[in-house]
Motif scaffolding. Structure first.
Motif, PDB file in Angstrom:
ATOM      1  N   GLU A 133       0.698  -1.245   0.217  1.00  6.70           N
ATOM      2  CA  GLU A 133      -0.051  -0.035  -0.041  1.00  6.70           C
ATOM      3  C   GLU A 133       0.961   1.260   0.080  1.00  6.70           C
ATOM      4  N   THR A 134       0.263   2.307  -0.655  1.00  8.11           N
ATOM      5  CA  THR A 134       1.215   3.399  -0.836  1.00  8.11           C
ATOM      6  C   THR A 134       0.301   4.580  -1.206  1.00  8.11           C
ATOM      7  N   GLY A 135       0.696   5.779  -1.094  1.00  5.60           N
ATOM      8  CA  GLY A 135      -0.130   6.779  -1.297  1.00  5.60           C
ATOM      9  C   GLY A 135       0.667   8.323  -1.165  1.00  5.60           C
ATOM     10  N   ASP A 136      -0.467   9.213  -0.990  1.00  2.00           N
ATOM     11  CA  ASP A 136       0.375  10.563  -0.886  1.00  2.00           C
ATOM     12  C   ASP A 136       1.165  11.127  -2.084  1.00  2.00           C
TER      13      ASP A 136
ATOM     14  N   THR B  64      -5.302   3.036  -7.904  1.00  2.00           N
ATOM     15  CA  THR B  64      -5.797   3.815  -6.805  1.00  2.00           C
ATOM     16  C   THR B  64      -7.257   3.286  -6.570  1.00  2.00           C
TER      17      THR B  64
ATOM     18  N   ASP C 207      -4.625   9.765  -2.958  1.00  2.00           N
ATOM     19  CA  ASP C 207      -4.384   9.484  -1.414  1.00  2.00           C
ATOM     20  C   ASP C 207      -3.830   8.073  -1.076  1.00  2.00           C
ATOM     21  N   ARG C 208      -4.332   6.999  -1.593  1.00  2.00           N
ATOM     22  CA  ARG C 208      -4.032   5.661  -1.245  1.00  2.00           C
ATOM     23  C   ARG C 208      -4.162   4.862  -2.507  1.00  2.00           C
TER      24      ARG C 208
ATOM     25  N   PRO D  75      -7.838  -0.444  -1.385  1.00  2.00           N
ATOM     26  CA  PRO D  75      -6.456  -1.224  -1.660  1.00  2.00           C
ATOM     27  C   PRO D  75      -6.428  -2.381  -0.787  1.00  2.00           C
ATOM     28  N   THR D  76      -6.499  -2.413   0.427  1.00  2.00           N
ATOM     29  CA  THR D  76      -6.439  -3.545   1.557  1.00  2.00           C
ATOM     30  C   THR D  76      -7.348  -4.794   1.013  1.00  2.00           C
TER      31      THR D  76
END
Length: 132
Positions: free
Chosen positions: A58-61, A115, A87-88, A119-120
């Motif tokens: 998981e990543t984001g920003d 995105t 965001d995610r 995502p989980t």
């Protein structure tokens, strides 16, 4: 395998820029079907066997200007990002790079960032597919 669908999570600024490109909630999805990962992002698509997905995180920003609009190519690693928000996301690593951003298929991507709204849940579905 029962088809599993994951929708992209659009924020308003991303939706406004994406609309003229044909990228809308109706033309985007991530599906796990028949032992394949299928990504649809407006007129762009990416397909690969689930066995080709070797890992994820998981990543984001994300920076708006680096991700808004059509799929984006990472110049550092040739990965492709399908972004509808900053965001995610779930970033997938692939054993064998696959085509996705340009029509000839010459440019291949060793990773794909998605995105999706959850995502989980996508990560859990990939883990279940790998275990099954």
């Amino acid at each position: 395998m029962t088809p599993t669908r994951f929708d992209f999570a659009f924020t308003r600024p991303y939706r406004l820029v994406a609309l003229p490109l044909g990228i809308t909630p109706r033309t985007t999805s991530v599906r796990l079907v028949d032992e394949r990962l299928e990504v649809r992002f407006g007129p762009w698509s990416l397909r690969t066997p689930l066995a080709n997905v070797t890992g994820w995180e998981e990543t984001g920003d994300f920076a708006f200007l680096k991700t808004v609009g059509p799929p984006h190519l990472s110049f550092s690693d040739r990965g492709i990002t399908f972004a509808t928000n900053g965001d995610r996301a779930l970033c997938l690593q692939l054993a064998t790079p696959v085509p996705g951003i340009e029509p000839t298929g010459r440019l291949r991507h060793p990773g794909v960032t998605l995105t999706v709204a959850d995502p989980t849940a996508l990560a859990a579905a990939l883990a279940a597919a790998r275990a099954g």
